[in-house]
Design an enzyme around this catalytic site. Structure first.
Site, PDB file in Angstrom:
ATOM      1  N   GLY A  83       0.789  -1.219   0.000  1.00 55.76           N
ATOM      2  CA  GLY A  83       0.000   0.000   0.000  1.00 55.76           C
ATOM      3  C   GLY A  83       0.823   1.273   0.000  1.00 55.76           C
ATOM      4  N   ILE A  84       0.437   2.203   0.860  1.00 54.40           N
ATOM      5  CA  ILE A  84       1.096   3.502   0.940  1.00 54.40           C
ATOM      6  C   ILE A  84       2.556   3.340   1.335  1.00 54.40           C
ATOM      7  CG2 ILE A  84       1.154   5.684   2.203  1.00 54.40           C
ATOM      8  CD1 ILE A  84      -1.910   5.483   2.433  1.00 54.40           C
ATOM      9  N   ARG A 131       5.517  -6.913   9.245  1.00 54.27           N
ATOM     10  CA  ARG A 131       5.194  -7.744  10.405  1.00 54.27           C
ATOM     11  C   ARG A 131       4.965  -9.202  10.046  1.00 54.27           C
ATOM     12  NH1 ARG A 131       0.179  -6.101  14.216  1.00 54.27           N
ATOM     13  NH2 ARG A 131      -0.918  -6.600  12.293  1.00 54.27           N
ATOM     14  N   TYR A 181      -9.478   3.960  15.610  1.00 50.35           N
ATOM     15  CA  TYR A 181      -8.546   4.382  14.558  1.00 50.35           C
ATOM     16  C   TYR A 181      -8.420   5.904  14.522  1.00 50.35           C
ATOM     17  CZ  TYR A 181      -6.516   4.641   9.838  1.00 50.35           C
ATOM     18  OH  TYR A 181      -5.706   4.888   8.760  1.00 50.35           O
TER      19      TYR A 181
END
Length: 239
Positions: free
Chosen positions: A13-14, A34, A145
């Protein structure tokens, strides 16, 4: 000059786009992941893959020692690693809440604290934290979040005041909706609903987030610190 760059959560992703952007610019890039396997394309570019769970202090310390042995002290840190465990408040368990803050906020504290030890000695450094438009706007079902991402703003601004006299900048990027594997899993109806909220009428590309990160890590941004840069297509205007 080639710098030692660390991107946490740089395997997809980012984070992957950010790691690639620095590698393409000739920097020595290390990235943490991870689980799973690191992307082969990034490894071929010369990037150093380091398995590390940022919720574990000992793993963070081992990761830094490996990076310092191979690339030298980290000069640019991009704290990108994060998780979500979305749930409405009344259904959210304490584990849902605490685990998200442990990774997104406390994990960022760990990696930033370790990097600043060497940055303070060198009297220079760049720190970029990846927050979210959700941390500014809020989002139903994402109170954990949003709290973690909003916390990064106060954290960064406090560090900007602490570390500025040593030529260390600390800034925040707040992405909006980004075209990643996570958002591609949404239905067409969900995607259309999201795009309808964005003034520019589209998702961001990961590379657009990466370009903003690279700017904040550049000499051109040497007088920018404590800033929150929205890269959200106008979604969070006014926040």
């Amino acid at each position: 000059m080639s710098r030692s760059v660390l991107v946490t959560g740089g395997n997809r992703g980012i984070g992957l786009a950010i790691a690639r952007a620095f590698a393409d610019a000739g920097d020595q890039v290390a990235f943490t992941y991870r689980s799973g396997e690191p992307p082969e394309s990034l490894i071929k570019s010369g990037a150093l893959a380091v398995r590390c769970d940022i919720t574990d202090h000992e793993q963070v310390e081992r990761a830094y020692k490996e990076i310092e042995e191979k690339h030298g002290p980290v000069e640019v840190l991009v704290a990108n690693a994060g998780v979500t465990r979305d749930q409405l408040l009344l259904r959210m368990s304490e584990e849902d809440f605490s685990s998200v803050l442990e990774t997104n906020l406390t994990g960022t504290f760990r990696v930033v604290k370790r990097a600043t030890k060497r940055m303070l000695r060198a009297r220079t450094g760049r720190i970029v934290l990846i927050s979210s438009v959700v941390g500014l706007l809020g989002s139903a079902g994402q109170s954990n979040y949003a709290a973690s991402k909003a916390g990064l703003v106060g954290f960064a601004r406090s560090l900007a005041r602490e570390l500025g006299s040593r030529n260390i900048t600390c800034n925040v990027i707040a992405p909006g909706f980004v075209d990643t594997d996570m958002t591609k899993a949404l239905t067409d109806e969900q995607r259309a609903n999201i795009v309808g909220q964005v003034p520019l009428g589209r998702y961001a590309q990961p590379e657009e987030i990466a370009a903003s990160v690279r700017f904040l890590a550049s000499e051109e941004a040497a007088y920018i610190t404590g800033a929150v840069i929205p890269v959200d297509g106008g979604l969070g205007m006014g926040h």
